[in-house]
Each structure stands twice: as C-alpha cells, then as structure tokens.
Enzyme design. Structure first.
Site, PDB file in Angstrom:
ATOM      1  N   LYS A  60      -9.481   1.770  -1.999  1.00  0.00           N
ATOM      2  CA  LYS A  60      -9.722   1.224  -0.644  1.00  0.00           C
ATOM      3  C   LYS A  60     -11.125   1.557  -0.132  1.00  0.00           C
ATOM      4  O   LYS A  60     -11.560   2.716  -0.189  1.00  0.00           O
ATOM      5  CB  LYS A  60      -8.659   1.785   0.300  1.00  0.00           C
TER       6      LYS A  60
ATOM      7  N   GLU B 231       0.860  -1.203   0.000  1.00  0.00           N
ATOM      8  CA  GLU B 231       0.000   0.000   0.000  1.00  0.00           C
ATOM      9  C   GLU B 231       0.895   1.252   0.000  1.00  0.00           C
ATOM     10  O   GLU B 231       1.940   1.268   0.661  1.00  0.00           O
ATOM     11  CB  GLU B 231      -0.839  -0.022   1.290  1.00  0.00           C
TER      12      GLU B 231
ATOM     13  N   CYS C 223      -4.873  -3.042   2.925  1.00  0.00           N
ATOM     14  CA  CYS C 223      -4.581  -2.935   4.360  1.00  0.00           C
ATOM     15  C   CYS C 223      -5.775  -3.217   5.272  1.00  0.00           C
ATOM     16  O   CYS C 223      -6.105  -4.353   5.523  1.00  0.00           O
ATOM     17  CB  CYS C 223      -3.946  -1.587   4.683  1.00  0.00           C
TER      18      CYS C 223
HETATM   19  N1  CDT Z   1      -3.065   1.425   6.453  1.00  0.00           N
HETATM   20  C1  CDT Z   1      -3.961   0.834   7.249  1.00  0.00           C
HETATM   21  O1  CDT Z   1      -5.107   0.612   6.859  1.00  0.00           O
HETATM   22  N2  CDT Z   1      -3.554   0.542   8.496  1.00  0.00           N
HETATM   23  C2  CDT Z   1      -4.410   0.028   9.511  1.00  0.00           C
HETATM   24  C3  CDT Z   1      -3.881   0.497  10.819  1.00  0.00           C
HETATM   25  C4  CDT Z   1      -4.832   0.327  11.911  1.00  0.00           C
HETATM   26  S1  CDT Z   1      -5.969   1.582  12.135  1.00  0.00           S
HETATM   27  C5  CDT Z   1      -5.126   2.860  12.818  1.00  0.00           C
HETATM   28  C6  CDT Z   1      -4.508  -1.491   9.504  1.00  0.00           C
HETATM   29  O2  CDT Z   1      -5.626  -2.007   9.577  1.00  0.00           O
HETATM   30  O3  CDT Z   1      -3.488  -2.168   9.497  1.00  0.00           O
END
Ligand code: CDT
Length: 307
Positions: free
Chosen positions: A124, A47, A169
């Site tokens: 996303k 990502e 993600c």
């Molecule tokens: N980039 C991304 O979506 N990261 C989230 C971080 C947690 S929420 C602050 C994840 O689900 O890994």
C-alpha cells in the site's frame, strides 16, 4: 471481440479479535469454492483479510502486534487456501499485514495465478490515519503507526489474459493511483478495503461513505478505461461499523455487480477486457489527448502551494 475474465469479488463480514487464522481461512476457502462453482477465473478478497482490522487499537510496543502480521506467504496456516486454489485452477488476490525479515511492516496484497504461481505483491502506497495514539477517539485508525508507506508504486502485470494492477483501500481515493496504472495499459484493478463508516475527523462524511466509495472507483474506472474490483471487509467488527458495498465496475464507470449484505458474500461478473478499448482508444486515447507538459505540478509538489 471479447476477452472474458470471470471475476468473483469475495466480500468478508467482520473478523472479530478472537477469530483464529484457521477459522478465517476456512471462510476464504468456502468463498473460493463458491466462486469455482460460478465459473470464476479469479477471486478477490479484502484488505487485511486474515485478521481483524487491528490498527483500530494502539499499543506502546508495536512488537506486541506481531501476531497480526505474516512473515511468509504461504504460511502453514494459509497453505490450504493456496492448495485449494491450485487444485480448483482458480486465481486469487489476498490482502494481509506483512512483516519482512528486516522488520519492515507493510499493508500488502498478493496476486496468485490459476496455476498457483505468485504473479505479484503490491504494498500500500497511501497510508491513511495517524501515527500517534489519539486517546479521545472512539477508536483509532493508526495505520500510519503500523505500516510503512511503500515506495514501490503501482505496477501492472500480465495475468489472467489481461493487464492487472492492484491498490489497497485508501489508494482508491487518489486519482494518481489509477492514472499511474492507466499509463501502463491497465485493464483490471483489484482493490481490497476496510472503511469505517464513522470518520472521526469529520463526521459529516459518515453518511457519504457509500457515495464516496462508488464515486472514486467509478470515476477511476471510467477515466482510465479499466475494470475496477473493490472488495470490502464489512459489518460491525469489534464494535466498529465498516462499509460493505463491494462492487465490480466496468470501464464505462457502470457498476455491474454490488454486494447486498455486510456478510461473507460473493459477487460474480463476466468482465470483457476488450471493453477497455472502447474508452482507451476513443475519449481517453492518452497518446492523442493527454497534455503531460502542463501537468508537471502533479509530481513536482506534494501539497498545495499558494502564491
Ligand atoms: N483501510 C483504509 O485505508 N481505510 C481508509 C479509512 C479512512 S482514513 C481514516 C479508507 O480510505 O477507506
């Protein structure tokens, strides 16, 4: 029967603020060449693979961050990656921040075939974090300020001799992401991620980051009889420690390859797409066993409703 797609999961180490796009593209091309030498058909990058994870900072005027977004793909800076991939005859999946002509900002992933044609763009759906500046935090996770959640949903495309879907993600933590693709016969899900190890709303989860990462992708793979390729941008980026542990998960839910470092690292697996049917034609034969008539709450409501 076997239907092998050789896949490279190209984990990236940190990209610091001062690193240029040109420097990053050079790293991507090095991983691409390594993947080609290993016989890969497809390389998956993380990502927001072209820049540092800029939602960790808040700025009052969002246009000050425009330089982190791509307004065209390929662009003059990313064209060498597209050109090299086409020359080598290798496909790739790349995450980046997208700024559209109408001014919308998406967290986006693009899939490119071995002949250089763009198969699909995914934006996303599940945007985590917060919209407003939270000054008491050690670092921000202001994705909800920087990106619009996509309403386009989860597509599945015919590519690489298989049925391919994408997610980004935080999408990997939601079973609905996998299921919507499972219902379109997905065989291979590609997912880039940036996951800070320190979860500020509940630090007791910090020690569980690796466990949760594996848990969601292994269960998503198994319950939908699909390959899942999860690829991190890892390591300490601008002082924020991010999870590595990129992995390739089989339709059985087993991890067949996993990163050992938090640097630029290529994992390779020979993925048999026909393995999916061992699950989708037996235990998870959706047509035979699913009960959509009793799942109506899943799309009828968003949050919990108490009686
Ligand atoms: N980039 C991304 O979506 N990261 C989230 C971080 C947690 S929420 C602050 C994840 O689900 O890994």
């Amino acid at each position: 029967m076997t239907r092998i797609v050789t896949i490279g999961a190209a984990q990236l180490g940190p990209i610091q603020r001062e690193h240029t796009r040109e420097q990053v593209v050079t790293r991507l091309i090095a991983l691409l060449r390594q993947a080609h030498s290993a016989g890969c058909d497809l390389v998956v990058f993380p990502e927001l693979a072209l820049t540092t994870f800029f939602p960790r900072w808040f700025v009052e005027n969002i246009s000050e961050t425009d330089h982190y977004y791509e307004t065209e793909m390929p662009s003059p800076v990313t064209a060498p990656l597209f050109d090299e991939a086409k020359k080598l005859g290798i496909g790739f999946c790349l995450g980046y921040a997208e700024l559209t002509q109408s001014g919308e900002r998406f967290n986006t992933q693009i899939l490119v075939e071995k002949n250089g044609s763009v198969v699909a763009k995914y934006r996303k759906v599940h945007i985590p974090g917060h919209e407003e500046h939270e000054p008491d935090r050690a670092f921000q996770h202001a994705e909800r300020y920087y990106f619009t959640p996509s309403n386009e949903g989860f597509g599945v495309w015919k590519a690489f001799g298989s049925r391919v879907g994408m997610m980004i993600c935080n999408d990997r933590r939601w079973p609905e992401s996998y299921r919507v693709m499972g219902l379109q016969g997905v065989e291979l899900i590609l997912c880039g991620y940036n996951t800070p190890i320190h979860y500020i709303p509940d630090p007791s989860q910090d020690i569980l980051q690796g466990f949760h990462n594996a848990l969601v992708m292994q269960s998503g793979a198994y319950q939908n009889g699909t390959w899942v390729v999860g690829v991190a941008k890892a390591g300490v980026e601008e002082g924020v420690d991010s999870l590595g542990q990129s992995m390739i998960v089989a339709p059985s839910g087993q991890i067949v390859a996993q990163a050992l470092t938090t640097d630029d690292e290529l994992l390779v697996a020979h993925c048999d797409m026909d393995w999916c049917q061992k699950y989708t034609k037996t235990l998870f034969d959706f047509d035979r066993y699913r009960r959509p008539e009793v799942y109506t709450r899943i799309t009828a409501q968003r949050g919990v409703e108490l009686d």
